[in-house]
Enzyme design. Sequence first.
Site, mmCIF file in Angstrom:
data_model
loop_
_atom_site.group_PDB
_atom_site.id
_atom_site.type_symbol
_atom_site.label_atom_id
_atom_site.label_comp_id
_atom_site.label_asym_id
_atom_site.label_seq_id
_atom_site.Cartn_x
_atom_site.Cartn_y
_atom_site.Cartn_z
ATOM 1 N N SER A 28 -10.108 53.802 -23.148
ATOM 2 C CA SER A 28 -10.947 54.722 -23.349
ATOM 3 C C SER A 28 -11.352 55.581 -21.903
ATOM 4 O O SER A 28 -10.912 54.832 -20.898
ATOM 5 C CB SER A 28 -12.244 54.543 -23.596
ATOM 6 O OG SER A 28 -13.113 53.722 -22.658
ATOM 7 N N VAL A 60 -12.341 50.291 -20.001
ATOM 8 C CA VAL A 60 -13.403 51.492 -19.355
ATOM 9 C C VAL A 60 -12.886 51.772 -17.641
ATOM 10 O O VAL A 60 -13.080 51.110 -17.087
ATOM 11 C CB VAL A 60 -14.161 50.633 -19.501
ATOM 12 C CG1 VAL A 60 -15.781 52.028 -19.608
ATOM 13 C CG2 VAL A 60 -14.658 49.289 -20.845
ATOM 14 N N ILE A 87 -11.161 46.708 -15.966
ATOM 15 C CA ILE A 87 -11.944 48.254 -15.378
ATOM 16 C C ILE A 87 -10.832 49.175 -14.771
ATOM 17 O O ILE A 87 -10.508 49.078 -14.010
ATOM 18 C CB ILE A 87 -12.700 47.386 -13.990
ATOM 19 C CG1 ILE A 87 -13.798 46.724 -14.554
ATOM 20 C CG2 ILE A 87 -13.722 48.159 -13.831
ATOM 21 C CD1 ILE A 87 -14.851 47.250 -15.796
ATOM 22 N N LYS A 88 -10.877 50.191 -16.315
ATOM 23 C CA LYS A 88 -10.496 51.474 -15.270
ATOM 24 C C LYS A 88 -10.143 51.743 -14.425
ATOM 25 O O LYS A 88 -11.712 53.038 -13.302
ATOM 26 C CB LYS A 88 -9.804 52.041 -16.202
ATOM 27 C CG LYS A 88 -9.415 51.804 -17.638
ATOM 28 C CD LYS A 88 -9.846 52.854 -18.835
ATOM 29 C CE LYS A 88 -8.125 54.754 -18.210
ATOM 30 N NZ LYS A 88 -8.026 55.275 -19.335
ATOM 31 N N ILE A 89 -9.651 52.401 -13.337
ATOM 32 C CA ILE A 89 -9.823 52.131 -11.555
ATOM 33 C C ILE A 89 -8.811 53.459 -11.166
ATOM 34 O O ILE A 89 -7.942 53.089 -10.807
ATOM 35 C CB ILE A 89 -10.173 52.014 -10.387
ATOM 36 C CG1 ILE A 89 -11.264 50.795 -10.813
ATOM 37 C CG2 ILE A 89 -10.627 52.019 -9.409
ATOM 38 C CD1 ILE A 89 -11.130 49.425 -9.695
#
Length: 229
Positions: A28, A60, A87-89
């Site tokens: 997402s 996310v 965790i999308k960074i």
Amino acid sequence: MYELLLDTANLTDLTEYLIKWPVAGVTSNPSILKKEGNIDVYSQLAKIKKLCGADRSLHVQVVSNTTEAIVEEAHRILDRLGRDVYIKIPVSAAGLPAIKQLADQNINITATAIYSTLQGIMAALSGAKYIAVYYNRMENNCTDPNAVIREIRSFIDGSGSEAKILAASFKNVGQVTAAYASGAQSVTVGVDIIKSGLGMASIDSAVEEFAKDFEAIHGSGQTMETISE
């Protein structure tokens, strides 16, 4: 091991296709969440995580733009949704140090917004679990995504890194299959792309032809089940 992830926040689609299709996880981002209208973001993500269960991953994305703020936001997400969330960074000047810092804390990281081989290499060296290459956006920028995927995959295989290439940002089925063929271990796609690949007129025509030929042999309305009785 190859994986298929769904790039959506639509609960109706996820309720249906997480069961029907061989899906390993859900990705997402704020743009995808925006499509669902006026929602409570954490509530929506919690519902998605529940649908994913224990066997599928949820990815996310942070929205902060400094290293310190990214790290703080990542911990808030984990506190709200669970420590197993990815965790999308973005792999940027601020994002890369955050990736390394969080990965050193054994937090699952999906490195995003990758448009170059160097970004992918730096993300893998920093401990990211997934390397999200933006396929269609690279093509729009006159960059060959297949070459970038091959180069990152070559580095991963040669270095012994456990990172996986997660190809993203697709507009058609051909891009998806090309990403796999170029070495991506995972892809994340919208439900509409998968449905278009399974709903081609030629497929329906072949199925209809097979049914007609079977009925020509055994009679109208007959199936393998009915003729065995």
